[in-house]
Design a protein around this motif. Structure first.
Motif, PDB file in Angstrom:
ATOM      1  N   ASN A  17       0.837  -1.208   0.000  1.00 47.31           N
ATOM      2  CA  ASN A  17       0.000   0.000   0.000  1.00 47.31           C
ATOM      3  C   ASN A  17       0.875   1.264   0.000  1.00 47.31           C
ATOM      4  N   GLY A  20       5.156   2.693   0.114  1.00 47.43           N
ATOM      5  CA  GLY A  20       5.943   1.519  -0.263  1.00 47.43           C
ATOM      6  C   GLY A  20       5.557   0.997  -1.636  1.00 47.43           C
ATOM      7  N   ASN A  94      10.230   0.752   5.108  1.00 51.11           N
ATOM      8  CA  ASN A  94       9.108   1.699   4.991  1.00 51.11           C
ATOM      9  C   ASN A  94       7.890   1.304   5.828  1.00 51.11           C
ATOM     10  N   GLY A 194       5.744  14.610   5.428  1.00 56.83           N
ATOM     11  CA  GLY A 194       4.631  15.246   6.147  1.00 56.83           C
ATOM     12  C   GLY A 194       3.384  14.449   5.807  1.00 56.83           C
TER      13      GLY A 194
HETATM   14  P1  NDP Z   1      -0.016   2.592   4.494  1.00 57.64           P
HETATM   15  O1  NDP Z   1      -0.915   2.161   5.601  1.00 57.64           O
HETATM   16  O2  NDP Z   1      -0.616   2.930   3.173  1.00 57.64           O
HETATM   17  O3  NDP Z   1       1.135   1.527   4.275  1.00 57.64           O
HETATM   18  C1  NDP Z   1       1.758   0.898   5.366  1.00 57.64           C
HETATM   19  C2  NDP Z   1       2.421  -0.361   4.887  1.00 57.64           C
HETATM   20  O4  NDP Z   1       3.071  -0.992   5.999  1.00 57.64           O
HETATM   21  C3  NDP Z   1       1.417  -1.341   4.303  1.00 57.64           C
HETATM   22  O5  NDP Z   1       1.933  -1.924   3.138  1.00 57.64           O
HETATM   23  C4  NDP Z   1       1.284  -2.380   5.422  1.00 57.64           C
HETATM   24  O6  NDP Z   1       1.012  -3.656   4.887  1.00 57.64           O
HETATM   25  C5  NDP Z   1       2.687  -2.356   6.026  1.00 57.64           C
HETATM   26  N1  NDP Z   1       2.674  -2.915   7.382  1.00 57.64           N
HETATM   27  C6  NDP Z   1       2.109  -2.385   8.491  1.00 57.64           C
HETATM   28  N2  NDP Z   1       2.255  -3.224   9.528  1.00 57.64           N
HETATM   29  C7  NDP Z   1       2.931  -4.316   9.061  1.00 57.64           C
HETATM   30  C8  NDP Z   1       3.360  -5.530   9.644  1.00 57.64           C
HETATM   31  N3  NDP Z   1       3.148  -5.822  10.927  1.00 57.64           N
HETATM   32  N4  NDP Z   1       4.009  -6.420   8.862  1.00 57.64           N
HETATM   33  C9  NDP Z   1       4.229  -6.163   7.551  1.00 57.64           C
HETATM   34  N5  NDP Z   1       3.839  -5.023   6.940  1.00 57.64           N
HETATM   35  C10 NDP Z   1       3.191  -4.115   7.687  1.00 57.64           C
HETATM   36  O7  NDP Z   1       0.774   3.859   5.073  1.00 57.64           O
HETATM   37  P2  NDP Z   1       1.949   4.783   4.465  1.00 57.64           P
HETATM   38  O8  NDP Z   1       2.280   4.411   3.090  1.00 57.64           O
HETATM   39  O9  NDP Z   1       1.550   6.160   4.768  1.00 57.64           O
HETATM   40  O10 NDP Z   1       3.146   4.392   5.457  1.00 57.64           O
HETATM   41  C11 NDP Z   1       4.461   4.107   5.015  1.00 57.64           C
HETATM   42  C12 NDP Z   1       5.454   4.757   5.961  1.00 57.64           C
HETATM   43  O11 NDP Z   1       5.344   6.173   5.841  1.00 57.64           O
HETATM   44  C13 NDP Z   1       5.229   4.431   7.433  1.00 57.64           C
HETATM   45  O12 NDP Z   1       6.468   4.153   8.045  1.00 57.64           O
HETATM   46  C14 NDP Z   1       4.633   5.716   7.996  1.00 57.64           C
HETATM   47  O13 NDP Z   1       4.913   5.871   9.359  1.00 57.64           O
HETATM   48  C15 NDP Z   1       5.348   6.752   7.131  1.00 57.64           C
HETATM   49  N6  NDP Z   1       4.708   8.066   7.088  1.00 57.64           N
HETATM   50  C16 NDP Z   1       3.453   8.233   6.531  1.00 57.64           C
HETATM   51  C17 NDP Z   1       2.881   9.494   6.492  1.00 57.64           C
HETATM   52  C18 NDP Z   1       1.525   9.741   5.900  1.00 57.64           C
HETATM   53  O14 NDP Z   1       1.003  10.882   6.044  1.00 57.64           O
HETATM   54  N7  NDP Z   1       0.919   8.809   5.215  1.00 57.64           N
HETATM   55  C19 NDP Z   1       3.567  10.678   7.061  1.00 57.64           C
HETATM   56  C20 NDP Z   1       4.871  10.389   7.603  1.00 57.64           C
HETATM   57  C21 NDP Z   1       5.409   9.131   7.605  1.00 57.64           C
HETATM   58  P3  NDP Z   1      -0.155  -4.655   5.390  1.00 57.64           P
HETATM   59  O15 NDP Z   1      -1.280  -3.837   5.884  1.00 57.64           O
HETATM   60  O16 NDP Z   1      -0.437  -5.433   4.131  1.00 57.64           O
HETATM   61  O17 NDP Z   1       0.518  -5.480   6.433  1.00 57.64           O
END
Ligand code: NDP
Length: 280
Positions: A17, A20, A94, A194
């Motif tokens: 998602n 990533g 990520n 952000g």
């Molecule tokens: P999403 O929720 O869209 O993506 C998060 C991803 O992390 C998913 O692919 C999810 O996969 C995976 N994930 C979460 N928990 C697990 C787990 N236990 N095992 C394996 N995979 C896991 O969020 P973002 O794309 O926004 O997040 C990506 C990064 O960006 C994060 O580190 C977040 O903290 C950071 N970030 C995001 C911001 C935003 O505004 N969106 C702002 C600042 C930082 P699945 O659910 O399939 O396990």
């Protein structure tokens, strides 16, 4: 489209998602062989299909549905990548999440079980996955890019206290790991986004429609996002690619690049026009 990652092998965690997924697609388009991963097999398949739709050969993609908070999940991720592609050049840490307290408590009284869950995925999994990947990254003289957040500070984040703490600790990990690993030729850097439109809110249990409301508010308040538009996953993916591209960023070691449309540069006191205050 360039081929700058041709011959490189990358693991992008959290690529089922959001940020990533955009990063994995970009890396694959630019020539890398990519391991995509997340727990949700259906979303992971969507990422794979998007990569294939872009004309990338199927044998350039490996999808591994696994939970990164488990040692077995991490071993599977590294071992199957090495088995299929024979090496590892780039690790993008990520995957991340925030969780709410069951009772809706925020601030210092938030249940400590929330702290444990957040630290497990946002920090501990990065530490142990990096340990498991180190041998291969040293062999390849590779790159690590961590995904942090402007939530790390220096501003306070009482609502998302534990999330902010996890990212602040991650920033220190990036700096220290960078100095430790550069002696072996491995670079470590990070990006601090952000607000970006992803599945993050939904993963936190936000009801549908809430995220759009949040985005609209952010975009229309210049004290929240001065540039006037919320981030898209590809905005962050391009920075991750820059930090993973040794030709472009070889002299950047242990830094975090902020990408937030200006959010972290504004203070509450600047949200009001001084002349208007004096006139009233
Ligand atoms: P999403 O929720 O869209 O993506 C998060 C991803 O992390 C998913 O692919 C999810 O996969 C995976 N994930 C979460 N928990 C697990 C787990 N236990 N095992 C394996 N995979 C896991 O969020 P973002 O794309 O926004 O997040 C990506 C990064 O960006 C994060 O580190 C977040 O903290 C950071 N970030 C995001 C911001 C935003 O505004 N969106 C702002 C600042 C930082 P699945 O659910 O399939 O396990």
């Amino acid at each position: 489209m360039t081929n700058r990652f041709s011959g490189k092998v990358a693991i992008v965690t959290g690529s089922s998602n959001g940020i990533g997924r955009a990063t994995a697609i970009l890396f694959a388009q630019e020539g890398a062989k990519v391991t995509i991963t997340g727990r949700n097999a259906q979303r992971l398949e969507e990422t794979k299909q998007e990569i294939l739709k872009a004309g990338i050969p199927e044998d350039h993609v490996l999808a591994i549905a696994t939970d990164l908070t488990t040692e077995e999940g991490q071993d599977k991720l590294i071992n199957e990548t090495i088995q299929k592609f024979g090496k590892l050049d780039i690790l993008v840490n990520n995957a991340g999440a925030a969780f709410n307290d069951d009772k809706g408590v925020v601030g210092v009284d938030q249940n400590v079980s929330v702290y444990d869950k957040i630290m497990q995925i946002n920090l501990r999994s990065v530490v142990t996955l990096t340990q498991k990947a180190k041998k291969y990254l040293v062999e390849a003289k590779g790159e690590i890019v961590n995904v942090s957040s402007i939530g790390a500070g220096p501003q306070a984040q009482p609502t998302f206290l534990y999330y902010a703490m996890s990212k602040a600790a991650l920033d220190q990990y990036t700096r220290s790991a960078a100095i430790d690993l550069i002696q072996h030729g491995v670079r470590v850097n990070s990006v601090s986004p952000g607000a970006v439109v992803t599945g993050f809110g939904e993963a936190m249990g936000m009801p549908s429609g809430m995220h759009e409301k949040y985005e609209k508010f952010m975009e229309t308040h210049k004290e929240c996002i001065p540039c006037g538009s919320i981030g898209k996953p590809i905005d962050i993916a391009h920075i991750i690619a820059f930090l993973a591209d040794r030709k472009l960023s070889s002299y950047i070691i242990g830094q975090s690049i902020v990408a937030d449309g200006g959010s972290s540069l504004v203070m509450g006191m600047q949200a009001h026009n001084m002349m208007d205050i004096l006139k009233s």
